[in-house]
Design an enzyme around this catalytic site. Structure first.
Site: not given
Ligand code: GAL
Length: 427
Positions: A165, A250
């Site tokens: 991430d 997301d």
């Molecule tokens: C976001 C990501 C999500 C999930 C989330 C967890 O940045 O896009 O899919 O992994 O973090 O905190």
């Protein structure tokens, strides 16, 4: 949401050099083209299950083990969903005395290695989540400064897939750059909390190339999922770096979210292909915020776009309709087609759209998609869909599982927020 790059008056090259040195890697300013990703993985879009969309941070080893069992007993594994991927919040809040990441001792008391062994024993693969920056999005320890050690640890645990991430990694993204607990404004955070060498943050391609190389150095094949939510245009450099790259923010369990993401991912078809895929985020099928008609459209459009198919629902509370959508073998075959072409929207008449995905056997998947709130008649000619001239075509309806012989036109009356999906081939 994302402000312009800030350098605080320090030349970008110097910052890049400092960041490079800080990462403890060779002092080159850009990833070498010679190290393009050739890990042989993800020849078709990855398929699996990830808890984030339904459970968020509320995960533990019992849920993961139960889900592994359900993947097998429900038939999802046989349908192709083979990767069980841990998302954020699997970790303890701090690294161990040896600097290594640790699983949360309460929620994962037997540790990730034991979980991985159990998952492998079921004929599945296991994925894990980390972050390129200082902290994960839920503020667990990030990999910044530890890429090699973390990659080696994941390999020693038997990890097969890494979702990496982009939180706390780049001041372009100030709203996400500072730990909440610090109680500082984003700007104060940047000035006071960030390491001096990271004052401008990491560059997207550079950071991900470093983790790619760290994974390669382990000798274990580990599929690499780039998760910058589209920041830094990962489709431009993702193919040499990872096996899939998120192209959008997301997903949420709503029709609006699915439509927004669809439009953001639609224009990127030329970047996808075997080994590297645009990732419009995980599936919401079965999470309750949409109708089954809408979920069928969501699933069909992801298949047309050759998207990774990561189920994101509670497998212990799955309706037969949800299972039927997720295991529709004919739609999955569209997604997993070996040609690996991402389908495109060939016509956009406002609320009515026509999507086409060429397949390896010369047939074409045609999606007649109705975004409108009322049913609509949609049609396309075989020629417009790119089919070779023929007197008749065989049109297989991939949701009704029926065959029809059609002439120069493929047409259907499509329900509100629905899709009619055909696999059309010359006789
Ligand atoms: C976001 C990501 C999500 C999930 C989330 C967890 O940045 O896009 O899919 O992994 O973090 O905190």
């Amino acid at each position: 949401m994302r402000s312009k790059r800030r350098t605080n008056g320090i030349p970008t090259r110097i910052i890049a050099l400092l960041a490079t040195v800080a990462l403890g890697l060779l002092p080159t300013l850009a990833p070498s083209r010679a190290t393009a990703l050739e890990n042989g993985l993800a020849r078709t879009p990855p398929m699996g299950w990830n808890p984030w969309n339904v459970f968020g941070c509320d995960i533990d080893e019992r849920t993961m083990r139960a889900t592994a069992d359900l993947l097998v007993s429900s038939g999802l594994k046989d349908a192709g969903y083979r990767s069980l991927v841990l998302d954020d919040c699997w970790m303890a809040r701090v690294r161990g005395a040896d600097g290594n990441l640790m699983a949360d001792p309460v929620r994962f008391p037997s540790g990730i290695r034991a979980l991985a062994d159990d998952v492998h024993a079921r004929g599945l693969e296991i994925g894990i989540y980390e972050d390129a920056g200082l902290l994960t999005c839920q503020q667990f320890p990030g990999s910044y400064g530890h890429y090699q050690e973390d990659a080696a640890l994941f390999a020693s645990w038997g990890i097969d897939y890494l979702k990496f991430d982009w939180c706390f990694a780049n001041v372009d993204n100030l709203p996400y750059a500072c730990p909440r607990e610090a109680g500082l404004s984003p700007e104060e955070c940047r000035d006071r909390l960030w390491p001096a060498d990271m004052s401008a943050g990491l560059s997207h391609p550079d950071a991900y190339a470093r983790m790619r190389d760290a994974l390669a150095a382990t000798g274990r094949p580990i599929a690499f999922s780039i998760c910058t939510w589209g920041a830094g245009k990962p489709w431009l450099w993702g193919r040499e770096t990872g096996n899939l790259w998120r192209t959008t923010p997301d997903i949420e369990d709503s029709w609006e979210s699915v439509m927004t993401i669809l439009d953001q991912n639609a224009g990127l078809a030329r970047y996808a292909g075997p080994g590297g895929w645009n990732d419009p985020d995980m599936l919401e099928v079965g999470n309750g915020g949409m109708t089954d008609t809408e979920y069928r459209a969501h699933f069909s459009l992801w298949a047309i776009m050759a998207a990774p198919l990561m189920a994101g629902n509670d497998l212990g509370a799955m309706t037969p309709e949800t299972l039927g959508i997720l295991t529709n073998a004919e739609v999955i075959a569209v997604d997993q087609d070996p040609l690996g072409a991402q389908g495109v929207r060939i016509r956009d008449d406002g609320d009515q759209e026509v999507w086409v995905k060429p397949l390896a056997d010369g047939s074409r998947t045609i999606g007649l998609f109705n975004r409108d709130g009322a049913p609509a008649r949609i049609s396309v000619s075989a020629a417009e869909a790119g089919l070779p001239p023929a007197a008749t075509y065989r049109a297989r309806d991939l949701w009704a599982h029926t065959d029809a012989t059609v002439e120069a036109e493929i047409a259907a009356t499509v329900p509100a927020h629905g899709i009619a999906l055909f696999r059309v081939s010359p006789p």
